[in-house]
Motif scaffolding. Sequence first.
Motif, PDB file in Angstrom:
ATOM      1  N   LEU A 121      31.683  44.492  28.079  1.00 14.97           N
ATOM      2  CA  LEU A 121      32.054  43.121  28.415  1.00 14.97           C
ATOM      3  C   LEU A 121      32.392  43.046  29.900  1.00 14.97           C
ATOM      4  O   LEU A 121      33.372  43.634  30.352  1.00 14.97           O
ATOM      5  CB  LEU A 121      33.256  42.668  27.584  1.00 14.97           C
ATOM      6  N   SER A 122      31.572  42.346  30.676  1.00 15.10           N
ATOM      7  CA  SER A 122      31.823  42.195  32.109  1.00 15.10           C
ATOM      8  C   SER A 122      32.670  40.957  32.356  1.00 15.10           C
ATOM      9  O   SER A 122      32.562  39.956  31.646  1.00 15.10           O
ATOM     10  CB  SER A 122      30.506  42.112  32.881  1.00 15.10           C
ATOM     11  N   VAL A 123      33.534  41.036  33.364  1.00 19.53           N
ATOM     12  CA  VAL A 123      34.399  39.904  33.710  1.00 19.53           C
ATOM     13  C   VAL A 123      33.528  38.721  34.130  1.00 19.53           C
ATOM     14  O   VAL A 123      32.679  38.848  35.017  1.00 19.53           O
ATOM     15  CB  VAL A 123      35.363  40.278  34.851  1.00 19.53           C
ATOM     16  N   PRO A 124      33.713  37.558  33.509  1.00 13.36           N
ATOM     17  CA  PRO A 124      32.864  36.408  33.825  1.00 13.36           C
ATOM     18  C   PRO A 124      33.293  35.691  35.099  1.00 13.36           C
ATOM     19  O   PRO A 124      34.469  35.727  35.475  1.00 13.36           O
ATOM     20  CB  PRO A 124      33.052  35.496  32.612  1.00 13.36           C
ATOM     21  N   LEU A 125      32.344  35.053  35.746  1.00 16.54           N
ATOM     22  CA  LEU A 125      32.636  34.121  36.826  1.00 16.54           C
ATOM     23  C   LEU A 125      32.703  32.724  36.245  1.00 16.54           C
ATOM     24  O   LEU A 125      32.094  32.442  35.218  1.00 16.54           O
ATOM     25  CB  LEU A 125      31.535  34.151  37.889  1.00 16.54           C
ATOM     26  N   HIS A 126      33.439  31.848  36.905  1.00 18.12           N
ATOM     27  CA  HIS A 126      33.359  30.442  36.531  1.00 18.12           C
ATOM     28  C   HIS A 126      31.944  29.958  36.870  1.00 18.12           C
ATOM     29  O   HIS A 126      31.352  30.396  37.872  1.00 18.12           O
ATOM     30  CB  HIS A 126      34.397  29.634  37.313  1.00 18.12           C
ATOM     31  N   PRO A 127      31.355  29.077  36.032  1.00 14.88           N
ATOM     32  CA  PRO A 127      29.983  28.604  36.296  1.00 14.88           C
ATOM     33  C   PRO A 127      29.779  28.076  37.710  1.00 14.88           C
ATOM     34  O   PRO A 127      28.727  28.294  38.315  1.00 14.88           O
ATOM     35  CB  PRO A 127      29.802  27.492  35.256  1.00 14.88           C
ATOM     36  N   LYS A 128      30.790  27.411  38.270  1.00 15.34           N
ATOM     37  CA  LYS A 128      30.671  26.897  39.635  1.00 15.34           C
ATOM     38  C   LYS A 128      30.570  28.044  40.635  1.00 15.34           C
ATOM     39  O   LYS A 128      29.757  28.006  41.566  1.00 15.34           O
ATOM     40  CB  LYS A 128      31.866  26.002  39.973  1.00 15.34           C
ATOM     41  N   LYS A 129      31.382  29.085  40.454  1.00 13.24           N
ATOM     42  CA  LYS A 129      31.360  30.231  41.356  1.00 13.24           C
ATOM     43  C   LYS A 129      30.029  30.975  41.240  1.00 13.24           C
ATOM     44  O   LYS A 129      29.454  31.410  42.240  1.00 13.24           O
ATOM     45  CB  LYS A 129      32.528  31.170  41.011  1.00 13.24           C
TER      46      LYS A 129
END
Length: 230
Positions: A121-129
Amino acid sequence: MFIFNKFIVKETQMILDLLFPNRCIHCNRIIDSDVLVCNVCFEQIHFTHFEFSAENNLKEKCKLLFPIENAFALMQFEQENLSRKIIHELKYRSREKTGKVLANWVTDRLDFKNAKPDLLLSVPLHPKKEKERGYNQLHLFAKTLSEHYKIPHEKDLMKRNHYSKAQALRDKKDRLEIENTFSLTKNISDQHILLIDDVFTTGNTLSTIAWEILKGENNKVSVLVMAMDE
């Protein structure tokens, strides 16, 4: 047609390599197109030599924040050293392929032995970022690890609920305040999850995600990072 297209792609790449040769990100020496640094500079990278299932500095730091099974950091993230430059190339200079190189360095050094996780599980980015950057710097890294170790990578299992400025642009005091929250997109249980991030600094991001995972019945958490900040 497929063979012809493949030939065109190869020829185009050869021309680009001649006109714009790949260079070592540290000393600027011309190097092969699929590597980051020359052999001389490679020797300057401070690898940790951690064992995944043994006690190490990263595991000790994580223990202070959440229950953890095992931990591994590829490099030391020190001021002005080469590992910092490598991570910055990946995150801020549009060199997504750096993730694959780093993953190959991991597979040369990491043996899960009898502690192989069930899921990456990789740390997600916010869709905007992610839209601003054009990619999540962890996805190719995690995908390469997934293919090598035959462990599924669930890149959409966790979502980031709030947008914030980059960690590199925040001072240490700001990073101690958890502004970003995460949530699972589905319920999971009886899983050993390997959390993947680029740099371990305060550990707050990984801790927030870990506690979300540990809400599930019989879940366990381990951690893998590209670099570890002292």
